[in-house]
Design a protein around this motif. Structure first.
Motif, PDB file in Angstrom:
ATOM      1  N   LEU A 152      15.782  42.288  16.851  1.00 59.34           N
ATOM      2  CA  LEU A 152      14.511  43.005  16.873  1.00 59.34           C
ATOM      3  C   LEU A 152      14.312  43.786  15.579  1.00 59.34           C
ATOM      4  O   LEU A 152      13.377  44.575  15.471  1.00 59.34           O
ATOM      5  CB  LEU A 152      14.454  43.933  18.082  1.00 59.34           C
ATOM      6  CG  LEU A 152      14.411  43.219  19.433  1.00 59.34           C
ATOM      7  CD1 LEU A 152      14.432  44.223  20.577  1.00 59.34           C
ATOM      8  CD2 LEU A 152      13.187  42.318  19.543  1.00 59.34           C
ATOM      9  N   ASN A 153      15.195  43.519  14.608  1.00 63.70           N
ATOM     10  CA  ASN A 153      15.065  44.102  13.278  1.00 63.70           C
ATOM     11  C   ASN A 153      15.147  43.007  12.220  1.00 63.70           C
ATOM     12  O   ASN A 153      15.972  43.073  11.299  1.00 63.70           O
ATOM     13  CB  ASN A 153      16.173  45.147  13.039  1.00 63.70           C
ATOM     14  CG  ASN A 153      16.129  46.269  14.051  1.00 63.70           C
ATOM     15  OD1 ASN A 153      15.151  47.004  14.117  1.00 63.70           O
ATOM     16  ND2 ASN A 153      17.184  46.404  14.842  1.00 63.70           N
ATOM     17  N   ALA A 174       3.753  42.619  18.116  1.00 64.89           N
ATOM     18  CA  ALA A 174       4.890  42.570  17.193  1.00 64.89           C
ATOM     19  C   ALA A 174       4.726  43.500  16.005  1.00 64.89           C
ATOM     20  O   ALA A 174       5.510  43.432  15.054  1.00 64.89           O
ATOM     21  CB  ALA A 174       5.079  41.134  16.701  1.00 64.89           C
ATOM     22  N   LEU A 177       7.701  45.455  14.669  1.00 61.77           N
ATOM     23  CA  LEU A 177       8.671  44.498  14.151  1.00 61.77           C
ATOM     24  C   LEU A 177       8.247  44.007  12.766  1.00 61.77           C
ATOM     25  O   LEU A 177       9.060  43.899  11.846  1.00 61.77           O
ATOM     26  CB  LEU A 177       8.802  43.351  15.149  1.00 61.77           C
ATOM     27  CG  LEU A 177       9.753  42.200  14.900  1.00 61.77           C
ATOM     28  CD1 LEU A 177      10.254  41.665  16.243  1.00 61.77           C
ATOM     29  CD2 LEU A 177       9.042  41.075  14.153  1.00 61.77           C
TER      30      LEU A 177
END
Length: 279
Positions: A152-153, A174, A177
Motif C-alpha cells: 500500500l506504499n 486510490a 496511494l
C-alpha cells in the motif's frame, strides 16, 4: 483515502495461510485493522420428486459443512490473535445465491477488500467475493496474483484512464496511494480528442487534478496497434515497472448475472500484477 480496515475472505475448502500473511503484512504497512470473513457456501436444498429421499443426506452434508467452518474459524482466530495487528474474525454459512451480497455487506465496513492468490484459485468463492466487493460494497478491491508482493506504499503506479465514472472512482479511492508514490503513469489507450471524449489534450485535465493533490503524474498516450486494451496495459505495466495497476471495474448486474467489460474480465481472470479496482 486512508486504509484503516482491510477485509480478507477465505473458506474451509481452500488454503488460507498465504492470503492471511499477505493481509497481515498490508495491515502492518498501513497500521490498519484486519477483518476476516470465513465463508462456506451452503449446498442448495434438494427439490423435485427425490427431495424427501435425499433430504437426510442434505442435512448431514450441511452439518458437516458447519463443523468444518467452525474448525477453520477457530484456526484462523488463533492465527490472527498471534499476530501483532488488531483483528476480528467472523464466519458465515451462506446460501450460494446470496453469498455475494453477504460479502458486500461485510466489505462496506472496510476500506479495502483483499483477494489473495489462494482465494483467486477457488473458482466459486472467488467469483462471489469479486462480485460482492465490486457490486455490493461501494469500496475498492485489491487482487493479488500468485507470486506478487502487494504494497500500500508503492513507488511506481500505473493508472488505466478512460474518463468514465468507474475510472474516476478508482482514482479517487486510490488518491492517497497515488500521492505517496514516486511515479504515477496515467495510461490512455487510443485516446480520442474532443470535449465529449478525452478533451483537446487527452489526459491533461485528470493530470492537472492529480497534480493539485501532489501526485507526480506522467500521461502516457498508447496506441493499441491491433492489440487488446488489456494486453497494452499489461505490457505498459512491465515497461514502467509498476507495482500496482489502478483501474475502474466496468460491468452491471441484471437478473443476478454479473457482466463485466472485456478489459475488466481479462484483469479479473488473469491479473498481471496487483490490481486495485473500484466501480
Amino acid at each position: 483515502m486512508a486504509f484503516k480496515t482491510i477485509l480478507t475472505i477465505t473458506g474451509p475448502e481452500i488454503g488460507w495461510q498465504g492470503d492471511l500473511k499477505l493481509a497481515v503484512d498490508l495491515c502492518q504497512q498501513a497500521e490498519a485493522h484486519l477483518s476476516v470473513l470465513v465463508m462456506a457456501l451452503a449446498a442448495p436444498p434438494p427439490i423435485g420428486e427425490y427431495a424427501v429421499v435425499v433430504s437426510d443426506g442434505w442435512m448431514q452434508e450441511r452439518q458437516a459443512d458447519q463443523r468444518r467452518l467452525k474448525a477453520r474459524t477457530e484456526e484462523i482466530s488463533a492465527f490472527v490473535a498471534a499476530n501483532p495487528v488488531s483483528g476480528d474474525v467472523v464466519s458465515d454459512y451462506a446460501e450460494v445465491g446470496w453469498a455475494d451480497e453477504m460479502v458486500g455487506r461485510r466489505a462496506r465496513y472496510a476500506d479495502l477488500t483483499l483477494a489473495g492468490p489462494e482465494l483467486l484459485a477457488s473458482e466459486t468463492l472467488r467469483q462471489k467475493v469479486i462480485e460482492g466487493a465490486l457490486f455490493w460494497s461501494g469500496k475498492p478491491l485489491l487482487l493479488v496474483p500468485e507470486g506478487a508482493q502487494p504494497t500500500l506504499n508503492p513507488k511506481r503506479v500505473l493508472v488505466a484512464w478512460d474518463t468514465r465514472i468507474e475510472a474516476t472512482r478508482a482514482v479517487g479511492e486510490a488518491l492517497d496511494l497515488l500521492a505517496a508514490a514516486d511515479e504515477v503513469h496515467l495510461a490512455i489507450v487510443d485516446p480520442v480528442e474532443g470535449e465529449r471524449f478525452h478533451g483537446e489534450e487527452p489526459g491533461a485535465d485528470v493530470a492537472t487534478f492529480l497534480a493539485r493533490h501532489g501526485v507526480n503524474v506522467t500521461v502516457d498516450r498508447l496506441p493499441s496497434e491491433n492489440h487488446s486494451v488489456a494486453e497494452v496495459l499489461r505490457r505498459h505495466a512491465v515497461d514502467t515497472d509498476a507495482e500496482v495497476l489502478v483501474m475502474g471495474a466496468y460491468g452491471h448486474s441484471r437478473l443476478r448475472q454479473r457482466i463485466f467489460g472485456g478489459v475488466t474480465r481479462s484483469m479479473l481472470e488473469n491479473p498481471p500484477l496487483p490490481v486495485f479496482l473500484a466501480r
